[in-house]
Write an enzyme that holds these catalytic residues in place. Sequence first.
Site, PDB file in Angstrom:
ATOM      1  N   THR A 229       7.495   1.574   3.005  1.00  0.00           N
ATOM      2  CA  THR A 229       7.594   3.140   2.519  1.00  0.00           C
ATOM      3  C   THR A 229       9.092   3.284   1.592  1.00  0.00           C
ATOM      4  OG1 THR A 229       6.159   3.764   4.392  1.00  0.00           O
ATOM      5  CG2 THR A 229       7.746   5.457   3.044  1.00  0.00           C
TER       6      THR A 229
ATOM      7  N   VAL B  82       0.818  -1.197   0.153  1.00  0.00           N
ATOM      8  CA  VAL B  82       0.143  -0.021   0.159  1.00  0.00           C
ATOM      9  C   VAL B  82       0.867   1.315   0.169  1.00  0.00           C
ATOM     10  CG1 VAL B  82       0.004   0.020   2.404  1.00  0.00           C
ATOM     11  CG2 VAL B  82      -1.987   1.240   1.090  1.00  0.00           C
ATOM     12  N   LYS B  83       2.333   1.161   0.270  1.00  0.00           N
ATOM     13  CA  LYS B  83       2.912   2.222   0.573  1.00  0.00           C
ATOM     14  C   LYS B  83       3.614   2.841  -0.710  1.00  0.00           C
ATOM     15  CE  LYS B  83       3.632   3.325   4.329  1.00  0.00           C
ATOM     16  NZ  LYS B  83       2.698   4.069   5.233  1.00  0.00           N
ATOM     17  N   ASP B  84       3.381   1.958  -1.949  1.00  0.00           N
ATOM     18  CA  ASP B  84       3.645   2.285  -3.192  1.00  0.00           C
ATOM     19  C   ASP B  84       2.841   3.692  -3.463  1.00  0.00           C
ATOM     20  OD1 ASP B  84       4.160  -0.536  -5.192  1.00  0.00           O
ATOM     21  OD2 ASP B  84       5.101   0.215  -3.343  1.00  0.00           O
TER      22      ASP B  84
END
Length: 472
Positions: free
Chosen positions: A89, A57-59
């Site tokens: 991240t 999700v940190k993309d």
Amino acid sequence: MSHPEHDPAVQPRHRVAYDHVLQAIGWTPLIRLNAVTKGIRTPVYGKAEFMNPGGSVKDRIGPAIVEAAERSGELRPGGTIVEGTSGNTGVGLALAAAIKGYRCVFTIPDKMSQEKVRLLKAFGAEVIVTPSAVAPDHPDNYVMMAKRIAHETPNAILANQFYNDANPQAHYRTTGPELWEQTGGRITHFVSAAGTGGTITGAGRYLKEKNPAVRVIGGDPVGSIIAGYSKTGVKGESAPYKVEGIGQDKIPGTLDMSVVDEWRSVDDRSAMALARRLTREEGLFVGGSTGLIAHVALEVAREVDDPQACVVCILCDTGERYLSKTYSDEWMRENRLMDPVRVTASEMIRQKEDKAPRELISVTPETPVRRALALVTANDVSQLPVVAEGDCVGHLSEATLMARVLESTAVLDQAVQTLMEPPLPVVDSHIDLPAITRLLTRQNPAVLVREGGRLAGIVTRFDVLRYLTDAR
Ligand SMILES: Cc1ncc(COP(=O)(O)O)c(C=O)c1O
């Protein structure tokens, strides 16, 4: 739920060619959970963020933070991006740096998996592993150290994900709208967790703007301070936990508690167990933080109990980052996150037979001592059961046998029943190791195992010790 216009067969993803990988971030699939929701009437969907190019999700926030710093003039060509990260991240930032030509320096706590450290290095980043067990304001804390490095490095920026508004903004602009569109505006419950809080804050804020009735629910690891803080307003003491990427020992600037209606605490064991189930029963290969979030989503779905409702949870990152942990039975057992293997008596005698295949060595009450002695030495056994009509009527231990023969060789021609010791306990083959161990005392140097109605094997104290030491 699948509307014709949402049918993947009709709506292929990535219909256009991209100029570079950053354009492929987002529009991750929304996938229904089936096996793990058996018996739950409320539909539950997972937003497959692990299908982003960098696997999490940190993309979404990596490029967003970099582009904001470029827009503000903080980050100039040839610059360095510094950040304290639990890994994901770092990958999101490294993706942007790879495309835009920046150098990366990441600090990462030693609690995080080796896979993550190697992954960041694979992207060409400089990685500094810091101690996990230090206070948030300690100079060796990964965030504190990143701040110092950014300060001391010319033309460097600190991504500052825990206080950078570009983080929740990225989810407000992308994750929220995608969830709304992919559910056709039917989402009723959004379940996530908080590392920085960017996902739950940004996406939650957007969904509540679209429909204020949407419930935003946060899962929090037992040991993190967030759930307690939401209830009491007091920042309690944090405690160690194994799940990575979520939970906190401080309240980040990027977490807007007012967006979240409720927080639920979940222990590592439940989180890891559900992550493994999602992988093995849904084919969704995910990490522990996803297991935790899905655990809360199932709880909520069970309580809501309404086929018209729609619960959506974030599937944060790929399980590939946890092969040495969540997906290692050994690591899980070492960390008491999984029950020890249930070893039964039949398993014990199987293992002995693998090493030295042979039938149970025994004698009858009439067998001469000389013969018994020969069997003990020839087969290197320490206990010899005396069996009559399929039942154990006594036993001879090597020590006693030796002692008696050395006392007087006349016993060699006597029948063993003249000097045998009491019968050994006979156990059923399904009995497990702890129960066997309880039976093994000074009086009972071994137990016999009955399997298929016959005495099939023997388990001695030495066998148990060897098993326990081998298992270490
Ligand atoms: C594995 C994992 N899950 C969940 C999250 C939480 O995301 P956020 O920082 O947006 O709260 C993170 C954040 O680092 C993460 O690494």
